[in-house]
Design an enzyme around this catalytic site. Structure first.
Site, PDB file in Angstrom:
ATOM      1  N   GLU A 179      -5.430  47.973 -16.046  1.00 24.23           N
ATOM      2  CA  GLU A 179      -4.776  47.469 -14.834  1.00 24.23           C
ATOM      3  C   GLU A 179      -3.396  46.860 -15.102  1.00 24.23           C
ATOM      4  O   GLU A 179      -3.182  45.653 -14.927  1.00 24.23           O
ATOM      5  CB  GLU A 179      -5.676  46.441 -14.135  1.00 24.23           C
ATOM      6  CG  GLU A 179      -6.995  47.030 -13.680  1.00 24.23           C
ATOM      7  CD  GLU A 179      -7.892  45.997 -13.004  1.00 24.23           C
ATOM      8  OE1 GLU A 179      -7.645  44.789 -13.127  1.00 24.23           O
ATOM      9  OE2 GLU A 179      -8.858  46.412 -12.342  1.00 24.23           O
ATOM     10  N   GLU A 358     -14.229  50.610 -13.386  1.00 23.43           N
ATOM     11  CA  GLU A 358     -14.682  49.328 -12.832  1.00 23.43           C
ATOM     12  C   GLU A 358     -14.956  49.501 -11.350  1.00 23.43           C
ATOM     13  O   GLU A 358     -14.174  50.127 -10.632  1.00 23.43           O
ATOM     14  CB  GLU A 358     -13.628  48.218 -12.985  1.00 23.43           C
ATOM     15  CG  GLU A 358     -13.447  47.706 -14.374  1.00 23.43           C
ATOM     16  CD  GLU A 358     -12.426  46.571 -14.464  1.00 23.43           C
ATOM     17  OE1 GLU A 358     -12.226  45.841 -13.467  1.00 23.43           O
ATOM     18  OE2 GLU A 358     -11.821  46.436 -15.538  1.00 23.43           O
TER      19      GLU A 358
HETATM   20  O1  IFM Z   1     -12.622  40.600 -13.734  1.00 21.95           O
HETATM   21  C1  IFM Z   1     -11.661  41.553 -13.394  1.00 21.95           C
HETATM   22  C2  IFM Z   1     -11.375  42.454 -14.558  1.00 21.95           C
HETATM   23  O2  IFM Z   1     -10.983  41.759 -15.679  1.00 21.95           O
HETATM   24  C3  IFM Z   1     -10.276  43.426 -14.218  1.00 21.95           C
HETATM   25  N1  IFM Z   1     -10.541  44.106 -12.978  1.00 21.95           N
HETATM   26  C4  IFM Z   1     -10.956  43.314 -11.847  1.00 21.95           C
HETATM   27  C5  IFM Z   1     -12.099  42.391 -12.239  1.00 21.95           C
HETATM   28  C6  IFM Z   1     -12.537  41.551 -11.030  1.00 21.95           C
HETATM   29  O3  IFM Z   1     -11.477  40.781 -10.566  1.00 21.95           O
END
Ligand code: IFM
Length: 458
Positions: A179, A358
């Site tokens: 990200e 994710e």
């Molecule tokens: O916890 C985070 C993660 O580290 C990166 N993506 C989003 C998640 C939730 O906010």
């Protein structure tokens, strides 16, 4: 008698298009779970310092202990195996293996990941590694300005090459960055994340250095391993609140900043013209060699999807309808955007195979009579799996799904106040308790696998 909602045959049927070797997993990151922040030679990261800065973290907490995974990884791997997961995504803490981000390697740090990878492989779980999940060595930030300096590009490539050289033959994939939008925007423009700066121009420069570091790392790793290599990007599609020209334009800019600013240079070799114009004097200086470096062929694209952005230019702004509700982060639950977005990026970019790296929700979970009845998470999970399966039916090549997160953990500037985990963590005792959603996910995976061996109902 089980009180966990059974997995629906409809959902299993909906997943009929997933590949037989589809990988079911869960994800974490080093800074959020490991703890041991100064153990065995680990150097501090920008997050150690950010946490020490009063007012930065909502509950005033830090990452000194987190989920104490550094000391508990063996039993944690057993928990992963108990869910029947095929894969586990974790990150390497750069300052654990190279305390100052340059110079000597920390053998004790590498030994930890060596043991973790071995434990996963012994349990039949495929390790998926991320190189950078936000814990920049503090020394690099102090000496060269971290991501604000182009000097970080070759240093990140050196780190990537070393990891690929040591672990490439045993891990299932290596992603360069997690990200980069969060790193640049939340870290250097809105100051919500480390290192807590507030300049749009700096954030834009940082994003360009991140992209260059990604390209340089891929190039360096190709020379030393055959492991599938890729990158993990934010995918928060923007929706105009109303069919107004102003809303549409604002949504287009939001999409440009979040999605196209990263996807375009990687897959098309250019930054989006409308965003360069929008940034104006704040846009980074980019030369053709930079773009050539960034546009490296990739083996997979990691998609992190949680919600959509609902863009309104009216005063007061229109708020998202939230027909399926909002998570404990205040994020709208809007699974259909996952289907639409996967189809869109597949058509627009022809990316390599996709992993949902994710997806998950924070929920106000409580232990009740020895259980965590998180029906909301089961609903979120099943709706998003259905949305992903629909995209696969529409021709999108998705190879795996990682729930975020395996454990409740340190949710960055929210500290420990937000619980995303399949396992509830009691931070005082470090007790892990499988939530109802963990049981549901385990049952779902088992059902999916057993149905794969039987003829389809339709
Ligand atoms: O916890 C985070 C993660 O580290 C990166 N993506 C989003 C998640 C939730 O906010």
């Amino acid at each position: 008698m089980t009180l966990i909602a059974p997995t629906s045959p409809f959902l299993i049927d909906l997943c009929h298009g997933l590949r037989p070797d589809f990988q079911w997993g869960a994800a974490t990151s080093a800074a959020q779970i490991e703890g041991a922040s100064a153990t065995d030679g680990k150097g501090p990261s920008i997050w150690d310092r950010f946490c020490a800065d009063p007012g930065r973290i909502n509950d005033g907490s830090n990452i000194d202990i987190a989920c104490d995974h550094y000391n508990r990884f063996e039993s944690d791997v057993a928990l992963i195996a108990g869910l029947g997961l095929d894969a586990y995504r974790f990150s390497i803490a750069w300052p654990r293996v190279q305390p100052t981000g340059e110079g000597p390697w920390n053998e004790a740090g590498f030994a930890f990941y060596d043991r973790l990878i071995d434990a996963l492989l012994e349990a039949g779980i495929r390790p998926h590694v991320t190189l950078y999940h936000w814990d920049l060595p503090l020394a690099l930030h102090l000496r060269i300005g971290g991501w604000t300096s182009p000097g970080i590009v070759p240093l990140f490539a050196d780190y990537a090459r070393e990891v690929a050289h040591r672990f490439g033959d045993r891990v299932a994939s290596i992603a360069t960055l997690n990200e980069p939008w969060c790193v640049a925007t939340l870290g250097y423009e809105t100051a919500q994340f480390a290192p807590g700066q507030t300049s749009r121009a700096t954030a834009a420069l940082v994003s360009h250095h991140l992209m260059m570091a990604h390209g340089a790392a891929i190039k360096a790793m190709r020379g030393v391993c055959k492991t599938p290599l890729g990158v993990v990007l934010n995918h928060t599609p923007a929706f105009a609140a109303e069919p107004l020209e102003a809303d549409r334009r604002a949504a287009r800019i939001d999409d440009g900043l979040n999605v196209r600013w990263y996807m375009d240079p990687i897959f098309r070799g250019s930054y989006p013209a409308d965003i360069l114009e929008y940034l104006g004097a704040d846009a980074p200086t980019v030369v053709p060699e930079d773009l050539a470096l960034i546009q490296q062929p990739l083996d997979f694209l990691g998609v992190n999807f949680y919600t959509r952005n609902f863009i309104s230019t009216q005063q007061p702004p229109k708020v998202a309808p939230g027909k399926q509700g909002f998570t404990d982060m205040g994020w709208e639950i809007y699974p259909e955007a996952l289907t639409q977005h996967l189809v869109r990026i597949s058509r627009e970019y022809s990316p390599p195979p996709i992993f949902i790296t994710e997806n998950g929700m924070a929920n106000a979970d409580h232990v009740v009579g020895g259980r965590v009845p998180d029906q909301e998470r089961i609903h979120y999970l099943s709706e998003h799996l259905a949305a992903m399966a629909r995209a696969v039916d529409l021709g999108v090549d998705v190879r795996g799904y990682f729930y975020w997160s395996l454990f409740d953990n340190f949710e960055w500037n929210s500290g420990y106040t937000k619980r995303f985990g399949l396992f509830h963590v009691d931070y005082a005792t470090q007790t892990r308790l499988a939530k109802d959603s963990a049981h549901w996910y385990r049952n779902f995976i088992a059902d999916f696998k057993s149905r794969r061996t039987q003829p389809l109902a339709r």
